[in-house]
Design an enzyme around this catalytic site. Structure first.
Site, short mmCIF file in Angstrom:
data_model
loop_
_atom_site.label_atom_id
_atom_site.label_comp_id
_atom_site.label_asym_id
_atom_site.label_seq_id
_atom_site.Cartn_x
_atom_site.Cartn_y
_atom_site.Cartn_z
N GLY A 121 2.19 7.56 9.30
CA GLY A 121 3.52 7.72 8.70
C GLY A 121 4.20 6.44 8.28
O GLY A 121 5.42 6.37 8.26
N HIS B 211 -1.57 8.65 -2.94
CA HIS B 211 -3.01 8.57 -2.72
C HIS B 211 -3.49 7.13 -2.92
O HIS B 211 -3.07 6.48 -3.89
CB HIS B 211 -3.72 9.51 -3.69
CG HIS B 211 -5.20 9.56 -3.49
ND1 HIS B 211 -5.77 10.26 -2.45
CD2 HIS B 211 -6.21 8.97 -4.16
CE1 HIS B 211 -7.08 10.10 -2.51
NE2 HIS B 211 -7.38 9.32 -3.53
N GLU C 116 1.83 0.77 -1.52
CA GLU C 116 2.25 2.18 -1.41
C GLU C 116 3.70 2.26 -0.94
O GLU C 116 4.47 3.09 -1.42
CB GLU C 116 1.37 2.93 -0.41
CG GLU C 116 -0.04 3.16 -0.89
CD GLU C 116 -0.85 4.01 0.09
OE1 GLU C 116 -0.28 4.93 0.71
OE2 GLU C 116 -2.05 3.74 0.25
#
Ligand code: GRF
Length: 187
Positions: free
Chosen positions: A15, A109, A174
């Site tokens: 997470g 992704h 990300e």
């Protein structure tokens, strides 16, 4: 006052993207408010962020996918959730579940989609002697990692790159890309 959209993050593991989304969501102008965190793993490290930042969370076992999805939908309805953000969520959602949310489900992704869908993306990129890899934020549809692309970030693969070093470099990107894509979508 910026009207924030009620959203939920679904996790299965660490997470770290959830953490970055929580941080962004605390900014005044960020379009989403994270009102719920759902996990199909009761040991997911990411659940610590739910506790730390006082965000309601629920664990549902996903062995029985039908039941899992029904449980999630009940909870999502209760909290009037409009947007779902998947973060390392290791379960493929059914067509029916996706239909309920239309194109309101996002995922991140760790590859430059459409290349390297599924698992082991860094290994595949290295084996293929790519000079670049990266990450992609995309809409979720019924096919794995195949929904339309919202935003991507390229990362250069250097000499002697390992799966581990590439994973670390991409994950840092990300954390920037997911909130950026959300701002772009809902501005
Ligand atoms: C990320 O690399 C994400 O792109 C992929 O799974 C990983 C989850 O990492 N879908 P974290 O749980 O956010 O740390």
């Amino acid at each position: 006052m910026v009207k924030k959209i009620a959203s939920c993050v679904l996790i299965s593991g660490t997470g770290s993207n959830l953490k970055s989304l929580i941080k962004s969501s605390r900014e005044y102008t960020f379009p989403l408010k994270i009102k719920l965190i759902l996990s199909n793993n009761n040991k997911a490290y990411g659940l610590r962020y739910a506790k730390k930042f006082n965000i309601p969370y629920k664990f549902f076992n996903s062995k029985n996918k039908n039941l899992f999805e029904r449980n999630c939908l009940k909870e999502l309805k209760k909290k009037k959730i409009k947007i779902l953000c998947l973060d390392g969520f290791m379960k493929i959602l059914s067509k029916n579940f996706i239909k309920v949310f239309g194109n309101k489900i996002l995922n991140i992704h760790p590859s430059l989609l459409p290349k390297y869908k599924g698992l082991n993306t860094h290994k595949k990129a290295l084996l293929n002697n790519e000079t670049y890899s990266g990450c992609t934020v995309h809409f979720v549809n019924a096919k794995l990692d195949s929904g339309s692309i919202i935003l991507q970030k390229k990362v250069k693969i250097i000499k002697n790159e390992t799966e581990n070093s590439l994973q670390k470099k991409i994950l840092i990107q990300e954390h920037q890309l997911y909130p950026k894509a959300i701002r772009l979508l809902f501005r």
